[in-house]
Motif scaffolding. Structure first.
Motif, PDB file in Angstrom:
ATOM      1  N   UNK A 159      43.160   6.919  -1.674  1.00 56.47           N
ATOM      2  CA  UNK A 159      43.123   8.145  -2.466  1.00 56.47           C
ATOM      3  C   UNK A 159      44.522   8.687  -2.742  1.00 56.47           C
ATOM      4  N   UNK A 160      45.543   7.936  -2.335  1.00 58.25           N
ATOM      5  CA  UNK A 160      46.918   8.314  -2.656  1.00 58.25           C
ATOM      6  C   UNK A 160      47.703   8.959  -1.537  1.00 58.25           C
ATOM      7  N   UNK A 161      47.105   9.154  -0.370  1.00 51.68           N
ATOM      8  CA  UNK A 161      47.817   9.767   0.749  1.00 51.68           C
ATOM      9  C   UNK A 161      48.740   8.745   1.418  1.00 51.68           C
ATOM     10  N   UNK A 162      49.877   9.249   1.922  1.00 51.33           N
ATOM     11  CA  UNK A 162      50.844   8.412   2.623  1.00 51.33           C
ATOM     12  C   UNK A 162      50.956   8.860   4.076  1.00 51.33           C
ATOM     13  N   UNK A 163      50.997   7.891   4.984  1.00 52.27           N
ATOM     14  CA  UNK A 163      51.111   8.198   6.412  1.00 52.27           C
ATOM     15  C   UNK A 163      52.573   8.357   6.803  1.00 52.27           C
ATOM     16  N   UNK A 164      52.816   9.233   7.767  1.00 54.03           N
ATOM     17  CA  UNK A 164      54.175   9.381   8.303  1.00 54.03           C
ATOM     18  C   UNK A 164      54.084   9.933   9.721  1.00 54.03           C
ATOM     19  N   UNK A 165      55.125   9.684  10.491  1.00 54.18           N
ATOM     20  CA  UNK A 165      55.145  10.141  11.876  1.00 54.18           C
ATOM     21  C   UNK A 165      54.432   9.173  12.800  1.00 54.18           C
ATOM     22  N   UNK A 166      54.355   9.581  14.049  1.00 51.84           N
ATOM     23  CA  UNK A 166      53.750   8.747  15.089  1.00 51.84           C
ATOM     24  C   UNK A 166      52.268   9.059  15.249  1.00 51.84           C
ATOM     25  N   UNK A 167      51.535   8.094  15.763  1.00 51.66           N
ATOM     26  CA  UNK A 167      50.127   8.303  16.096  1.00 51.66           C
ATOM     27  C   UNK A 167      50.030   9.291  17.255  1.00 51.66           C
ATOM     28  N   UNK A 168      49.085  10.202  17.159  1.00 51.55           N
ATOM     29  CA  UNK A 168      48.874  11.180  18.220  1.00 51.55           C
ATOM     30  C   UNK A 168      47.383  11.317  18.485  1.00 51.55           C
ATOM     31  N   UNK A 169      47.061  11.916  19.619  1.00 50.77           N
ATOM     32  CA  UNK A 169      45.658  12.091  19.977  1.00 50.77           C
ATOM     33  C   UNK A 169      45.208  13.521  19.751  1.00 50.77           C
ATOM     34  N   UNK A 170      44.005  13.653  19.224  1.00 49.15           N
ATOM     35  CA  UNK A 170      43.352  14.946  19.069  1.00 49.15           C
ATOM     36  C   UNK A 170      41.916  14.760  19.525  1.00 49.15           C
ATOM     37  N   UNK A 171      41.494  15.534  20.510  1.00 50.93           N
ATOM     38  CA  UNK A 171      40.156  15.411  21.103  1.00 50.93           C
ATOM     39  C   UNK A 171      39.900  13.991  21.602  1.00 50.93           C
ATOM     40  N   UNK A 172      40.978  13.321  22.088  1.00 46.63           N
ATOM     41  CA  UNK A 172      40.839  11.979  22.636  1.00 46.63           C
ATOM     42  C   UNK A 172      40.752  10.873  21.601  1.00 46.63           C
ATOM     43  N   UNK A 173      40.998  11.172  20.326  1.00 44.78           N
ATOM     44  CA  UNK A 173      40.899  10.194  19.244  1.00 44.78           C
ATOM     45  C   UNK A 173      42.261  10.043  18.573  1.00 44.78           C
ATOM     46  N   UNK A 174      42.679   8.807  18.306  1.00 47.63           N
ATOM     47  CA  UNK A 174      43.963   8.552  17.662  1.00 47.63           C
ATOM     48  C   UNK A 174      43.959   9.077  16.223  1.00 47.63           C
ATOM     49  N   UNK A 175      45.032   9.791  15.859  1.00 47.89           N
ATOM     50  CA  UNK A 175      45.202  10.357  14.524  1.00 47.89           C
ATOM     51  C   UNK A 175      46.583  10.023  13.983  1.00 47.89           C
ATOM     52  N   UNK A 176      46.721  10.123  12.673  1.00 46.71           N
ATOM     53  CA  UNK A 176      48.010   9.980  12.011  1.00 46.71           C
ATOM     54  C   UNK A 176      48.105  11.051  10.919  1.00 46.71           C
TER      55      UNK A 176
ATOM     56  N   UNK B  50      51.364  20.433  -2.148  1.00 47.28           N
ATOM     57  CA  UNK B  50      51.151  19.311  -1.234  1.00 47.28           C
ATOM     58  C   UNK B  50      49.830  19.496  -0.501  1.00 47.28           C
ATOM     59  N   UNK B  51      49.156  18.375  -0.227  1.00 49.79           N
ATOM     60  CA  UNK B  51      47.952  18.374   0.605  1.00 49.79           C
ATOM     61  C   UNK B  51      48.217  17.486   1.805  1.00 49.79           C
ATOM     62  N   UNK B  52      48.000  18.008   2.991  1.00 52.90           N
ATOM     63  CA  UNK B  52      48.198  17.236   4.215  1.00 52.90           C
ATOM     64  C   UNK B  52      46.873  17.125   4.955  1.00 52.90           C
ATOM     65  N   UNK B  53      46.814  16.162   5.857  1.00 55.15           N
ATOM     66  CA  UNK B  53      45.645  16.020   6.720  1.00 55.15           C
ATOM     67  C   UNK B  53      46.013  15.205   7.943  1.00 55.15           C
ATOM     68  N   UNK B  54      45.241  15.353   8.980  1.00 57.37           N
ATOM     69  CA  UNK B  54      45.370  14.545  10.193  1.00 57.37           C
ATOM     70  C   UNK B  54      44.191  13.582  10.218  1.00 57.37           C
ATOM     71  N   UNK B  55      44.459  12.334   9.824  1.00 55.42           N
ATOM     72  CA  UNK B  55      43.388  11.349   9.675  1.00 55.42           C
ATOM     73  C   UNK B  55      43.124  10.617  10.982  1.00 55.42           C
ATOM     74  N   UNK B  56      41.856  10.437  11.312  1.00 56.27           N
ATOM     75  CA  UNK B  56      41.545   9.497  12.380  1.00 56.27           C
ATOM     76  C   UNK B  56      42.049   8.127  11.935  1.00 56.27           C
ATOM     77  N   UNK B  57      42.696   7.403  12.834  1.00 60.10           N
ATOM     78  CA  UNK B  57      43.333   6.135  12.448  1.00 60.10           C
ATOM     79  C   UNK B  57      42.335   5.154  11.839  1.00 60.10           C
ATOM     80  N   UNK B  58      41.093   5.231  12.256  1.00 64.26           N
ATOM     81  CA  UNK B  58      40.076   4.346  11.699  1.00 64.26           C
ATOM     82  C   UNK B  58      39.801   4.652  10.230  1.00 64.26           C
ATOM     83  N   UNK B  59      40.182   5.847   9.769  1.00 65.33           N
ATOM     84  CA  UNK B  59      39.945   6.245   8.376  1.00 65.33           C
ATOM     85  C   UNK B  59      41.224   6.222   7.546  1.00 65.33           C
TER      86      UNK B  59
END
Length: 286
Positions: free
Chosen positions: A262-279, A246-255
């Protein structure tokens, strides 16, 4: 002139403000369309125009621009602007352009540029580095080099680009950008043919058989091409070769859309990292 004459296309949609009283695109806007496509062309050959041409020691100035009108574009038309460098002289270069609606040629054009000193605006020879980039691109070859390796091997390029994107552009504090994970991560850097780092990322292994992509950065003028995709695909192959599932990542919501394609699926709630929304997103490996 036909679509197959071009390797590069820039797509755009006709806007209301570009329509004249005849309900067709005002003739002068086609030059704007072509100029926009030229800018995108420099991005496709991995040259951030301002910094790249500073390295090259000159600028490009239009000597002549001609258009031939075959048919009119209409409101809401989706247009493809084909662009290619068709001739290189000593100090000048010729770009051919074709504006298409589907396969129908609407406008053909030609731009003649002169490479010149920006202070005196006097012509000078086209640098061999630029000449080579244009020739290899139009020949269908790659204009970038991707390397994967350790932080020690790739730190110079990766750090410069991450500083440009995260610290300066996104205003992330430096103390949040640099961490202990860099030393143990697998890094990727893409360089253009002038030796400028233009894309980077890192790959961690937070737990057995799981890879985590992070610190993805692409030089701002070059976004929208395929540089980020190349880094992601290289990391996926690296993860697959070492047996990860498995490959995981924390994507900035804008990306998020980029990673979904590229085949990635989002799951869970939006969270902030360094003041930027991520999923959080993930991709299962076969």
């Amino acid at each position: 002139m036909k679509r197959s004459d071009f390797r590069f296309f820039h797509r755009l949609r006709v806007r209301w403000a570009e329509i004249d009283m005849q309900k067709i695109v005002f003739n002068g806007h086609y030059l704007t369309y072509i100029d926009t496509a030229v800018t995108a062309y420099w991005g496709r050959v991995a040259l951030p125009y301002e910094t790249a041409f500073h390295i090259l020691g000159g600028e490009l100035y239009v000597k002549k621009a001609t258009l031939e009108y075959h048919a009119s574009a209409l409101m809401d038309d989706d247009l493809s602007v084909g662009m290619k460098c068709s001739r290189l002289g000593k100090s000048s270069m010729v770009f051919e352009a074709g504006i298409f609606r589907g396969d129908k040629l609407l406008i053909s054009g030609e731009l003649i540029y002169v490479f010149a000193d920006p202070l005196t605006q006097t012509s000078k020879p086209i640098p061999e580095a630029l000449r080579n980039i244009l020739l290899i691109y139009e020949a269908g070859e790659s204009v970038v080099d991707l390397k994967i390796g350790s932080w020690d091997a790739l730190k110079e390029g990766a750090a410069a680009l991450r500083t440009e994107v995260f610290v300066h552009e996104q205003e992330i504090p430096q103390e949040l950008e640099w961490d202990e994970h860099d030393a143990k991560a697998v890094h990727a850097v893409i360089w253009n043919k002038l030796g400028q780092p233009v894309a980077t990322g890192r790959l961690l292994q937070p737990k057995p058989q799981v890879s985590q992509i992070g610190r993805m950065a692409v030089s701002k003028p070059l976004r929208g091409g395929n540089l980020g995709r190349q880094v992601i695909e290289a990391f996926i192959e690296t993860a697959r070769q070492r047996g990860d599932k498995e490959v995981i990542l924390h994507a900035q919501c804008s990306a998020e859309g980029f990673y979904r394609r590229l085949g990635f699926q989002a799951h869970g709630d939006i969270f902030q990292d360094a003041g930027i929304d991520h999923i959080e997103m993930s991709l299962k490996l076969a």
